[in-house]
Write an enzyme that holds these catalytic residues in place. Structure first.
Site, PDB file in Angstrom:
ATOM      1  CB  CYS A 112      -0.939  -0.018   1.204  1.00 49.48           C
ATOM      2  SG  CYS A 112      -0.160  -0.540   2.733  1.00 49.48           S
ATOM      3  CG  HIS A 160      -0.517   4.085   4.555  1.00 47.27           C
ATOM      4  ND1 HIS A 160      -1.164   3.804   5.731  1.00 47.27           N
ATOM      5  CD2 HIS A 160      -0.025   2.895   4.106  1.00 47.27           C
ATOM      6  CE1 HIS A 160      -1.073   2.502   5.977  1.00 47.27           C
ATOM      7  NE2 HIS A 160      -0.399   1.932   4.999  1.00 47.27           N
TER       8      HIS A 160
END
Ligand code: A2P
Length: 328
Positions: free
Chosen positions: A125, A238
């Site tokens: 990710c 994130h």
């Protein structure tokens, strides 16, 4: 078109079901698999209740299998599922570094997906969120050196990681002892510069994933990349601060122009109005937010920028569905 999700009840699996529905993925049958813990429960897809099945110790009747139940399950079963004619889109790191397995971000290297031999890997990710913004800049100006520091949400450790943040924050606020199971240390009111295991070179495996995977996806085996990966007490999305030295002349204005027309990217860069990428605004978005674009003061011909992207979407479920769209 028969689609199966292994790990359907997990943080990524649940998002996958939503993204398949929202993008109106052309499927005739969806089957959901998990462990014995949640087999028999039901989940909703297109207003229909589907029963979660126990992941079989053998073939899965599907054309596309999305594997999101961890590296162990993928390592053991992906070849079996692929051997029965399915294409496995794998979310774990089990196959990403296998030279026979394409590692795909559809905005960057869609053509490489054609060379699959039954397994296609979905990138880490953190890599995916950086790469979507870095790729158009690399194409335009030639990225030579990349230094990135990450601010990673608890969703990266799955549903259990998110729950640990909530539970332990509640303990803290109630004046109770704050524990930890998923993370190396208590996560509330902390930052932890340790994600995945330490390697011989003192980087963590999470940090090296960014190096290995960016090189593979870009087809740039020599690109110089260094990463510091840090877990922070946010729920999802994130963020990453990047410094990039370029080969060709670059300016913040030129970079903004390139990013404005790049697929998968939303430029959020109005500091005067306090608009910049943040986990709270990036959560739930398909695009990765990019902002704080500025000339770096320490190096010549270098830019700094900040990205926030939904770890469960572009970092996992959305990218998986985009890969599946390439296959149909
Ligand atoms: P279950 O809910 O039955 O435990 P997350 O990444 O959020 O932790 O989710 C992991 C997903 O993988 C869940 O759907 C979980 O199912 C599933 N899972 C975990 N271990 C196995 C296993 N050995 N076989 C199949 N599915 C598994």
């Amino acid at each position: 078109m028969r689609v199966a999700i292994v790990g359907a009840t997990g943080a990524v699996g649940k998002e996958l079901i939503k993204v398949l529905e929202e993008r109106e993925f052309p499927l005739d049958e969806l089957r959901l698999y998990a462990s014995a813990r949640s087999a028999g429960t039901t989940m909703t897809f297109r207003n229909q209740e589907l029963t979660v099945e126990l992941t079989p110790e053998g073939p899965i009747p599907a054309d596309i299998v999305s594997a999101s139940a961890g590296g162990g399950v993928s390592k053991k079963w992906a070849r079996t599922w692929a051997g029965e004619g399915a294409v496995v889109v794998d979310n774990s790191s089990a196959w990403r570094y296998d030279p026979e397995v394409p590692l795909i971000i559809p905005e960057i290297n869609p053509r490489a997906a054609k060379n699959h031999k039954g397994i296609i890997a979905n990138p880490n990710c953190t890599t995916a969120i950086l790469a979507v913004a870095l790729w158009p800049l690399h194409r335009a100006f030639g990225a030579k050196n990349v230094v990135v520091s990450t601010y990673q949400a608890t969703s990266g450790a799955g549903a259990e990681g998110m729950q640990e943040l909530l539970d332990e924050t509640r303990s803290f606020l109630d004046g109770k002892p704050v524990g930890h199971k998923v993370f190396q240390h208590p996560i509330p009111f902390n930052v932890i510069p340790h994600i995945d295991s330490f390697q011989d070179n003192d980087y963590t495996r999470e940090e090296m994933k960014v190096v290995w995977e960016t090189r593979k996806i870009f087809g740039e085996s020599g690109m110089k990349i260094s990463c510091t990966a840090v877990r922070i007490p946010t729920l999802r999305a994130h963020s990453e601060a990047a410094t990039v030295i370029f080969e060709r002349p670059v300016s913040p204005a030129a970079a903004r122009e390139v990013l404005a027309s790049a697929p998968g990217v939303e430029v959020v860069d109005e500091p005067a109005r306090a608009r910049y990428p943040m986990p709270l605004t990036a959560t739930g978005k398909w695009n990765v937010e990019v902002g704080r674009i500025r000339q770096n003061l320490a190096f010549d011909n270098a830019l700094d920028f900040f990205v926030s992207g939904d770890q469960l979407l572009k970092g996992a479920a959305l990218n998986t569905v985009q890969i599946a769209e390439l296959l149909v």
